[in-house]
Motif scaffolding. Sequence first.
Motif, PDB file in Angstrom:
ATOM      1  N   VAL A 112       0.989  -1.250  -0.080  1.00  0.00           N
ATOM      2  CA  VAL A 112      -0.147  -0.152   0.006  1.00  0.00           C
ATOM      3  C   VAL A 112       1.068   1.331   0.289  1.00  0.00           C
ATOM      4  CG1 VAL A 112      -1.967   1.343   1.236  1.00  0.00           C
ATOM      5  CG2 VAL A 112      -1.861  -1.142   1.251  1.00  0.00           C
ATOM      6  N   GLU A 113       0.353   2.173  -0.989  1.00  0.00           N
ATOM      7  CA  GLU A 113       1.534   3.422  -1.166  1.00  0.00           C
ATOM      8  C   GLU A 113       1.555   4.437   0.087  1.00  0.00           C
ATOM      9  OE1 GLU A 113       1.959   3.151  -5.856  1.00  0.00           O
ATOM     10  OE2 GLU A 113       0.110   4.070  -4.950  1.00  0.00           O
ATOM     11  N   PHE A 114       2.479   4.902   0.528  1.00  0.00           N
ATOM     12  CA  PHE A 114       2.285   6.134   1.003  1.00  0.00           C
ATOM     13  C   PHE A 114       2.348   7.220   0.165  1.00  0.00           C
ATOM     14  CE2 PHE A 114       5.497   3.456   3.263  1.00  0.00           C
ATOM     15  CZ  PHE A 114       4.997   3.367   4.625  1.00  0.00           C
ATOM     16  N   VAL A 115       1.797   8.495   0.800  1.00  0.00           N
ATOM     17  CA  VAL A 115       1.647   9.683  -0.059  1.00  0.00           C
ATOM     18  C   VAL A 115       3.129  10.375   0.176  1.00  0.00           C
ATOM     19  CG1 VAL A 115      -0.871   9.895   0.275  1.00  0.00           C
ATOM     20  CG2 VAL A 115       0.763  11.022   2.067  1.00  0.00           C
ATOM     21  N   ARG A 116       3.467  11.224  -0.677  1.00  0.00           N
ATOM     22  CA  ARG A 116       4.622  11.635  -0.776  1.00  0.00           C
ATOM     23  C   ARG A 116       4.948  12.695   0.409  1.00  0.00           C
ATOM     24  NH1 ARG A 116       5.152  13.612  -7.240  1.00  0.00           N
ATOM     25  NH2 ARG A 116       4.862  11.459  -7.884  1.00  0.00           N
ATOM     26  N   GLY A 117       5.897  12.539   1.200  1.00  0.00           N
ATOM     27  CA  GLY A 117       6.194  13.367   2.319  1.00  0.00           C
ATOM     28  C   GLY A 117       6.690  12.582   3.358  1.00  0.00           C
ATOM     29  N   LYS A 118       6.500  13.148   4.613  1.00  0.00           N
ATOM     30  CA  LYS A 118       7.303  12.435   5.830  1.00  0.00           C
ATOM     31  C   LYS A 118       6.239  11.511   6.455  1.00  0.00           C
ATOM     32  CE  LYS A 118       9.842  16.688   6.600  1.00  0.00           C
ATOM     33  NZ  LYS A 118      11.174  16.068   6.401  1.00  0.00           N
ATOM     34  N   THR A 119       6.845  10.498   7.166  1.00  0.00           N
ATOM     35  CA  THR A 119       6.192   9.534   7.764  1.00  0.00           C
ATOM     36  C   THR A 119       6.739   9.291   9.301  1.00  0.00           C
ATOM     37  OG1 THR A 119       6.153   8.345   5.801  1.00  0.00           O
ATOM     38  CG2 THR A 119       5.721   6.877   7.601  1.00  0.00           C
ATOM     39  N   TRP A 120       5.659   8.892  10.107  1.00  0.00           N
ATOM     40  CA  TRP A 120       5.894   8.661  11.598  1.00  0.00           C
ATOM     41  C   TRP A 120       5.387   7.249  11.564  1.00  0.00           C
ATOM     42  CZ3 TRP A 120       7.526  10.800  16.507  1.00  0.00           C
ATOM     43  CH2 TRP A 120       8.195  11.958  16.233  1.00  0.00           C
ATOM     44  N   ILE A 121       6.136   6.191  12.039  1.00  0.00           N
ATOM     45  CA  ILE A 121       5.781   4.642  12.135  1.00  0.00           C
ATOM     46  C   ILE A 121       5.841   4.465  13.835  1.00  0.00           C
ATOM     47  CG2 ILE A 121       6.494   2.373  11.601  1.00  0.00           C
ATOM     48  CD1 ILE A 121       7.764   3.460   9.116  1.00  0.00           C
ATOM     49  N   ASN A 122       4.597   4.365  14.401  1.00  0.00           N
ATOM     50  CA  ASN A 122       4.336   4.083  15.741  1.00  0.00           C
ATOM     51  C   ASN A 122       4.322   2.426  16.073  1.00  0.00           C
ATOM     52  OD1 ASN A 122       3.206   7.031  15.462  1.00  0.00           O
ATOM     53  ND2 ASN A 122       3.834   6.575  17.781  1.00  0.00           N
ATOM     54  N   ILE A 123       5.268   2.092  16.615  1.00  0.00           N
ATOM     55  CA  ILE A 123       5.029   0.432  16.732  1.00  0.00           C
ATOM     56  C   ILE A 123       4.513   0.102  18.204  1.00  0.00           C
ATOM     57  CG2 ILE A 123       6.458  -1.728  16.968  1.00  0.00           C
ATOM     58  CD1 ILE A 123       8.131  -0.768  14.863  1.00  0.00           C
ATOM     59  N   ILE A 124       3.439  -0.349  18.367  1.00  0.00           N
ATOM     60  CA  ILE A 124       2.779  -0.658  19.508  1.00  0.00           C
ATOM     61  C   ILE A 124       2.618  -2.277  19.931  1.00  0.00           C
ATOM     62  CG2 ILE A 124       1.530   1.449  19.365  1.00  0.00           C
ATOM     63  CD1 ILE A 124      -1.147  -0.372  18.566  1.00  0.00           C
ATOM     64  N   PRO A 125       2.766  -2.588  21.264  1.00  0.00           N
ATOM     65  CA  PRO A 125       2.613  -4.151  21.660  1.00  0.00           C
ATOM     66  C   PRO A 125       1.009  -4.481  21.134  1.00  0.00           C
ATOM     67  CG  PRO A 125       3.028  -2.590  23.349  1.00  0.00           C
ATOM     68  CD  PRO A 125       2.818  -1.732  22.402  1.00  0.00           C
ATOM     69  N   THR A 126       1.204  -5.824  20.910  1.00  0.00           N
ATOM     70  CA  THR A 126      -0.066  -6.588  20.722  1.00  0.00           C
ATOM     71  C   THR A 126      -0.752  -6.788  21.807  1.00  0.00           C
ATOM     72  OG1 THR A 126       1.155  -8.599  21.170  1.00  0.00           O
ATOM     73  CG2 THR A 126       0.809  -7.800  18.719  1.00  0.00           C
ATOM     74  N   ASP A 127      -0.208  -6.696  23.208  1.00  0.00           N
ATOM     75  CA  ASP A 127      -0.929  -6.368  24.389  1.00  0.00           C
ATOM     76  C   ASP A 127      -0.837  -5.307  24.978  1.00  0.00           C
ATOM     77  OD1 ASP A 127      -2.417  -6.818  26.925  1.00  0.00           O
ATOM     78  OD2 ASP A 127      -0.579  -8.202  27.435  1.00  0.00           O
ATOM     79  N   PRO A 128      -1.919  -4.335  25.095  1.00  0.00           N
ATOM     80  CA  PRO A 128      -2.876  -4.772  25.020  1.00  0.00           C
ATOM     81  C   PRO A 128      -3.605  -4.279  23.211  1.00  0.00           C
ATOM     82  CG  PRO A 128      -2.801  -2.313  25.487  1.00  0.00           C
ATOM     83  CD  PRO A 128      -1.494  -2.839  25.519  1.00  0.00           C
ATOM     84  N   GLY A 129      -2.884  -4.218  22.466  1.00  0.00           N
ATOM     85  CA  GLY A 129      -3.267  -4.258  21.182  1.00  0.00           C
ATOM     86  C   GLY A 129      -3.785  -2.957  20.666  1.00  0.00           C
ATOM     87  N   MET A 130      -4.082  -2.868  19.284  1.00  0.00           N
ATOM     88  CA  MET A 130      -4.606  -1.872  18.601  1.00  0.00           C
ATOM     89  C   MET A 130      -6.124  -1.362  18.871  1.00  0.00           C
ATOM     90  SD  MET A 130      -3.293  -0.552  15.549  1.00  0.00           S
ATOM     91  CE  MET A 130      -2.608  -1.462  14.507  1.00  0.00           C
ATOM     92  N   SER A 131      -6.988  -2.185  19.378  1.00  0.00           N
ATOM     93  CA  SER A 131      -8.124  -1.900  19.623  1.00  0.00           C
ATOM     94  C   SER A 131      -8.248  -1.023  21.076  1.00  0.00           C
ATOM     95  CB  SER A 131      -9.135  -3.228  19.613  1.00  0.00           C
ATOM     96  OG  SER A 131      -8.671  -3.867  20.812  1.00  0.00           O
ATOM     97  N   LYS A 132      -7.247  -1.294  21.775  1.00  0.00           N
ATOM     98  CA  LYS A 132      -7.398  -0.682  23.153  1.00  0.00           C
ATOM     99  C   LYS A 132      -6.235   0.376  23.426  1.00  0.00           C
ATOM    100  CE  LYS A 132      -8.797  -4.795  25.641  1.00  0.00           C
ATOM    101  NZ  LYS A 132      -8.354  -5.795  26.787  1.00  0.00           N
ATOM    102  N   SER A 133      -5.546   0.556  22.389  1.00  0.00           N
ATOM    103  CA  SER A 133      -4.281   1.347  22.371  1.00  0.00           C
ATOM    104  C   SER A 133      -4.398   2.738  21.461  1.00  0.00           C
ATOM    105  CB  SER A 133      -2.916   0.854  22.025  1.00  0.00           C
ATOM    106  OG  SER A 133      -2.531  -0.054  22.907  1.00  0.00           O
ATOM    107  N   VAL A 134      -5.145   2.455  20.413  1.00  0.00           N
ATOM    108  CA  VAL A 134      -5.462   3.487  19.521  1.00  0.00           C
ATOM    109  C   VAL A 134      -6.788   4.118  19.141  1.00  0.00           C
ATOM    110  CG1 VAL A 134      -5.393   4.002  16.978  1.00  0.00           C
ATOM    111  CG2 VAL A 134      -3.579   2.656  17.937  1.00  0.00           C
ATOM    112  N   THR A 135      -7.191   5.165  19.548  1.00  0.00           N
ATOM    113  CA  THR A 135      -8.464   6.115  19.292  1.00  0.00           C
ATOM    114  C   THR A 135      -8.291   6.783  17.885  1.00  0.00           C
ATOM    115  OG1 THR A 135      -8.611   5.771  21.788  1.00  0.00           O
ATOM    116  CG2 THR A 135     -10.341   7.198  20.673  1.00  0.00           C
ATOM    117  N   VAL A 136      -9.451   6.609  17.255  1.00  0.00           N
ATOM    118  CA  VAL A 136      -9.520   7.690  16.126  1.00  0.00           C
ATOM    119  C   VAL A 136     -10.966   8.396  15.955  1.00  0.00           C
ATOM    120  CG1 VAL A 136      -9.417   7.774  13.638  1.00  0.00           C
ATOM    121  CG2 VAL A 136      -8.054   6.081  14.895  1.00  0.00           C
ATOM    122  N   SER A 137     -10.906   9.647  15.678  1.00  0.00           N
ATOM    123  CA  SER A 137     -12.310  10.322  15.707  1.00  0.00           C
ATOM    124  C   SER A 137     -12.240  11.449  14.671  1.00  0.00           C
ATOM    125  CB  SER A 137     -12.349  10.997  17.118  1.00  0.00           C
ATOM    126  OG  SER A 137     -11.548  12.119  17.371  1.00  0.00           O
TER     127      SER A 137
END
Length: 350
Positions: A323-348
């Motif tokens: 899947v392609e990035f858009v041109r520009g800068k990138t931050w890659i945040n690596i998170i633990p599977t415990d507690p996982g994406m569903s509990k660690s990431v909130t999007v609104s």
Amino acid sequence: MRKLIIFLALFMLLFLGACSDDQEKNAEDSESKENAVTEKDQTNNKNTFPLTGVKTDQSVNNRITSVMINNHRKARPQSGLSKADIVFEILAEGRITRLMAMYQSELPDVAGPVRSAREYYFELANGYDSLYIYHGAANFVNDMIRNRGIEHLDGAHYDNDGHLFKRESFRKPPHNSYLQFGTVYEMAEQNGYDSTQTYEPLPFTTEEEAKNITGDPAANVKIDYSGKSLKYVVEYVYDEDNETYTRFSDGKKTVELNSEEPVTTDNIFIVETEHHVIDDAGRREIDITSGGDACLIQKGKIRHVQWENRDGRIIPVQDGRPVEFVRGKTWINIIPTDPGMSKSVTVSND
């Protein structure tokens, strides 16, 4: 006499109108020429910065430099983060992250504060064939770096030499070691390392493709690295006018130390993977090879994807295809599977 005056007045009106038409035509011709020059310049930009996808007529063969940046509260605001092409953000000990800023298209004068090495970071740096720069490490980590042939510069060997590293008086150790970027390639060559390298660019969209990115709305993204207690939260807030995200740590905008320039990014790539504490000091072993769940956030939209390590690079994939990035800068945040994406990431969409 009256007829003569009327005649002269009409003549002047016609003359001025003709002049105005000529001026408009000249302006249009000038604008057309400028547009043609701009298009020609864009066509002539045959080189691509490998980590940002940005086209340029400059040489793009300077070696990628990966620098360990301290992210302790006492180390903020940092220097040089706004110039980084890619920033990896991963837990070190405890619940505070450490950053690895990768520089290639832009080079800051100073980067830091610089902090110690970790295995998963130097393996990532090596996957991008970059020069790895850090300040100090546990003996067993330094042994791994030497035994695996990681090309590196360790600030512990240049501590406060004023040439490559400088200890600043406005902060206390270990939050005051700053890399003097202008000497990096010189010192690399003195150590027998290449200062130039050619790279295959990461996958990037065209400008037209970037306009058609789909996904759920994502104007505000929060990543909780604290586990059960809200002690450390990263936040990205979307700017519709600039189509970039501004970064925050613990509710404070991430800015450059001297200029107070906000740190922004075009891509946010959140990667979920296994983390294991391996010693009493709280050091971690982190899986950066197996792949897993991820999400890619661009242009105010979020897409749920997978991540893979391909030839040492962490990239988003879907149905086995990059899947392609858009041109520009990138931050890659690596998170633990415990507690996982569903509990660690909130999007609104607020």
